[in-house]
Design a protein around this motif. Sequence first.
Motif, PDB file in Angstrom:
ATOM      1  N   VAL A 114      -3.338  -2.512   5.361  1.00  0.00           N
ATOM      2  CA  VAL A 114      -4.183  -2.236   6.443  1.00  0.00           C
ATOM      3  C   VAL A 114      -4.752  -0.885   6.637  1.00  0.00           C
ATOM      4  O   VAL A 114      -5.978  -0.739   6.941  1.00  0.00           O
ATOM      5  N   ALA A 115      -4.080   0.018   6.052  1.00  0.00           N
ATOM      6  CA  ALA A 115      -4.432   1.210   5.709  1.00  0.00           C
ATOM      7  C   ALA A 115      -5.712   1.461   4.792  1.00  0.00           C
ATOM      8  O   ALA A 115      -6.605   2.160   5.028  1.00  0.00           O
ATOM      9  N   GLY A 116      -5.464   0.516   4.000  1.00  0.00           N
ATOM     10  CA  GLY A 116      -6.815   0.498   2.829  1.00  0.00           C
ATOM     11  C   GLY A 116      -8.054   0.031   3.433  1.00  0.00           C
ATOM     12  O   GLY A 116      -9.087   0.455   3.264  1.00  0.00           O
ATOM     13  N   TYR A 117      -7.916  -1.080   4.298  1.00  0.00           N
ATOM     14  CA  TYR A 117      -9.143  -1.700   5.105  1.00  0.00           C
ATOM     15  C   TYR A 117      -9.608  -0.506   6.194  1.00  0.00           C
ATOM     16  O   TYR A 117     -10.857  -0.454   6.266  1.00  0.00           O
ATOM     17  N   ILE A 118      -8.869   0.103   6.585  1.00  0.00           N
ATOM     18  CA  ILE A 118      -9.302   0.962   7.727  1.00  0.00           C
ATOM     19  C   ILE A 118     -10.243   2.345   6.787  1.00  0.00           C
ATOM     20  O   ILE A 118     -11.130   2.742   7.117  1.00  0.00           O
ATOM     21  N   ALA A 119      -9.514   2.766   5.775  1.00  0.00           N
ATOM     22  CA  ALA A 119      -9.882   3.689   4.880  1.00  0.00           C
ATOM     23  C   ALA A 119     -11.518   3.170   4.344  1.00  0.00           C
ATOM     24  O   ALA A 119     -12.589   3.989   4.405  1.00  0.00           O
ATOM     25  N   GLY A 120     -11.530   1.846   4.044  1.00  0.00           N
ATOM     26  CA  GLY A 120     -12.485   1.328   3.400  1.00  0.00           C
ATOM     27  C   GLY A 120     -13.799   1.152   4.318  1.00  0.00           C
ATOM     28  O   GLY A 120     -14.829   1.538   3.933  1.00  0.00           O
ATOM     29  N   VAL A 121     -13.682   1.185   5.612  1.00  0.00           N
ATOM     30  CA  VAL A 121     -14.981   1.024   6.634  1.00  0.00           C
ATOM     31  C   VAL A 121     -15.250   2.334   6.606  1.00  0.00           C
ATOM     32  O   VAL A 121     -16.529   2.389   6.561  1.00  0.00           O
ATOM     33  N   PHE A 122     -14.270   3.618   6.880  1.00  0.00           N
ATOM     34  CA  PHE A 122     -15.200   4.765   6.705  1.00  0.00           C
ATOM     35  C   PHE A 122     -15.869   5.246   5.304  1.00  0.00           C
ATOM     36  O   PHE A 122     -16.794   5.655   5.272  1.00  0.00           O
ATOM     37  N   CYS A 123     -15.299   4.625   4.071  1.00  0.00           N
ATOM     38  CA  CYS A 123     -15.963   4.974   2.806  1.00  0.00           C
ATOM     39  C   CYS A 123     -17.227   4.201   2.968  1.00  0.00           C
ATOM     40  O   CYS A 123     -18.135   4.853   2.319  1.00  0.00           O
ATOM     41  N   ALA A 124     -17.432   3.186   3.533  1.00  0.00           N
ATOM     42  CA  ALA A 124     -18.650   2.527   3.422  1.00  0.00           C
ATOM     43  C   ALA A 124     -19.792   3.155   3.908  1.00  0.00           C
ATOM     44  O   ALA A 124     -21.091   3.405   3.616  1.00  0.00           O
ATOM     45  N   GLY A 131     -14.731  -2.408   2.987  1.00  0.00           N
ATOM     46  CA  GLY A 131     -13.354  -2.700   3.676  1.00  0.00           C
ATOM     47  C   GLY A 131     -12.668  -3.676   2.809  1.00  0.00           C
ATOM     48  O   GLY A 131     -11.447  -3.359   2.607  1.00  0.00           O
ATOM     49  N   THR A 132     -12.936  -4.756   2.671  1.00  0.00           N
ATOM     50  CA  THR A 132     -12.040  -5.941   1.820  1.00  0.00           C
ATOM     51  C   THR A 132     -11.746  -5.000   0.593  1.00  0.00           C
ATOM     52  O   THR A 132     -10.591  -5.337   0.097  1.00  0.00           O
TER      53      THR A 132
END
Length: 333
Positions: free
Chosen positions: A242-252, A297-298
């Motif tokens: 879950v934390a990784g997906y949240i971080a991934g959205v901001f990364c993108a 995100g994924t």
Amino acid sequence: MGATGGYGAGQESPRAGPWAAAAVEKHSYEYEYGSKKYLLLCGLGGMVSCGLTHTFIVPLDLVKCRMQVDPARYKSIVGGFRVALQDDGLRGLARGWAPTFLGYSLQGFFKFGLYEVFKIRYAELLSPEAAYTWRTGLYLAASASAELFADVALAPMEAVKVRIQTQPGYASTLRAAAPKMLGEEGLWAFYKGVSPLWMRQVPYTMMKFACFERTVEALYKYVVPKPQSQCTKAEQLAVTFVAGYIAGVFCAIVSHPADSVVSVLNKEKGSTALGILRRLGFAGVWKGLFARIIMIGTLTALQWFIYDSVKVYLKLPRPPPLQAPESLKRQKN
């Protein structure tokens, strides 16, 4: 959890820095936190994590790149897949898988391995109180430093991948594309994208690590009804995902404009990052953002999940989020 290290049970390592509070755990570990073997195995975990995940999403990456360099034909994700199938067939969706796997495996090794190295080294320069207070800055500095080296390792294969995916008729395999690029442009063909990669990957990685670390901290504090030490490994890995997906959205979002420049730059001979940026304009650099949010995100969630799973399998230290030193707690009271 995740990128945060620890020690073997009951060990007090001088390299622990602010993570000393996490040293006392009832679990036994195969390797001491901060040791050379520990750091190498963290790099191995990053290699497995990044190599597998980036290869898995090659079809989506191919469509995303073509949306950036040929928006007239590739107007949307669904439409882009349809056009790609018409142009190259089902097997064509896997174009560029070999340089993707090799390039991102190398990048993952340096990204995750050196992040652990720099996090330890930078923490040594601070007091425990300062390290806790400025922990976000510590995560940002360590991840940025690691990514500078990781992108140098990634650049050659990234250049080959984009050329295969976006230039019709150029080459369809790594062994055909790499020698052709070398013959036409020399070694510069493989490294001209390093600066744009830094523009894309350094902000991306800073967000990826810092946002992940602080999101894990927030989830255990406000969402998960029990401390990490009382959670099963499966529950801990779920928090990681879950934390990784949240971080991934901001990364993108923070890295997408530079990603657009990299895609066009590696497609065109003799082009420069500044020239492409001027030509694309503000609207052009945001083409394919939705596809990249889904992809990143994924991707980021799976990377953290795999990385943490490797740590579990290898019995590497995985302490809970950083806690405030007793001196700071007394000051607040």
